[in-house]
Write an enzyme that holds these catalytic residues in place. Sequence first.
Site, PDB file in Angstrom:
ATOM      1  N   TYR A 145      18.675  51.610  81.128  1.00 26.01           N
ATOM      2  CA  TYR A 145      18.723  52.605  80.045  1.00 26.01           C
ATOM      3  C   TYR A 145      17.393  52.619  79.298  1.00 26.01           C
ATOM      4  CZ  TYR A 145      19.690  54.687  75.523  1.00 26.01           C
ATOM      5  OH  TYR A 145      19.622  55.460  74.385  1.00 26.01           O
ATOM      6  N   LYS A 149      14.413  55.643  78.778  1.00 28.35           N
ATOM      7  CA  LYS A 149      13.929  56.140  77.491  1.00 28.35           C
ATOM      8  C   LYS A 149      12.442  55.827  77.286  1.00 28.35           C
ATOM      9  CE  LYS A 149      17.738  58.065  76.121  1.00 28.35           C
ATOM     10  NZ  LYS A 149      17.841  59.533  76.069  1.00 28.35           N
TER      11      LYS A 149
END
Length: 271
Positions: A145, A149
Site C-alpha cells: 500500500y 502511494k
Amino acid sequence: MKKTVLVTGASAGIGKATAIYLAQNGFHVYGAARRTDKMEDLKSHGIKPIALDVTKDDSVRACVDQILQEAGSIDIVVNNAGFGQEGAIEDISMEDARYQMEVNVFGAMRLAQLVLPKMRENKYGKIVNISSVGGKIAFPLGGWYHASKFALEALSDSMRSEVKQFGIDVIVVEPGATRSEWGSVATDILMKVSGHTAYKDLAAKTHNVFTRLNKDIAEPEVIAKLVRSGIEAKSPKTRYTTSQMASSLLLFLRRILSDKQMDRLIMSQIK
C-alpha cells in the site's frame, strides 16, 4: 460555465463525500466506480453515476469517451479510487501486489493519460491525486500500500512539472486517518493474510492500532473541502494535508528524525 469533474471511487468514503460536496458547490460532477448500485443516491445531488473499473483499459476509455461526448470536456479529475493491501511483504502474493499497484497507481495514471489531451487543448485542467500520509511514511505490514502511494506522489511531482506549461495543475491530497470502508477492509485483509503466519504477533498488535485509530479519525467531508480548496485556487499548493495533530506530527518527525529513529518511534506505538 460549470466545470466538469470526474471523481473516481465515488461509491463510498472520500470519493462519495467529494462528489456530493463539489456538486453542492457548483460543479458538474460525474461519480465513477465499479459498484454503480452504490451510487444511486448520488443522482439526487445532480451527480451522474458512471461505471469504471480502473484496472481495465476498455472501461477507462469508455468512461472518458462518454463524459467527453456528453459534457464536451473533463476539466478536473479526482483520482480517488484505491484500497489498502495489508500484510507482511513475505505473505502477500505477487498477484495481489500487482493488483494493488494496478488500482492505486496504474489506474490513476491511465486516466490522466486519457484526459490530458483535451486539457492541453483547453489550456486548463486540474488533476487531483488522493495519496495519504502513508505516501510519506511507511509502516510495517503495509508495504505494498505504501509503495503505491509513494509511487503516486513521485508521479504527481513529475507530471506537475510536465503539464504546467499547458495551464494544468497537479495536486496531491494527503489524508490522515479518515472514516471510510478502507479501515475495516484493510484490517480484515491484514488478519487474513498475516494473522496466522510468522508475523501473527505483529499483525495482532497492528490490528489493535487500527482499532485505536478508529476512535479519532476525520470525516471524509474534511478531505472533500481540501479537494475544493485545491481546484478553486488560482495557484494551488502542490500538497494539501489534513490538520489532524497525529498526521501533522508524524510528517514533521519524518523530516527531522533519522530512518532508525523513525523505525523505533513507529514500533513503539505498535503494541
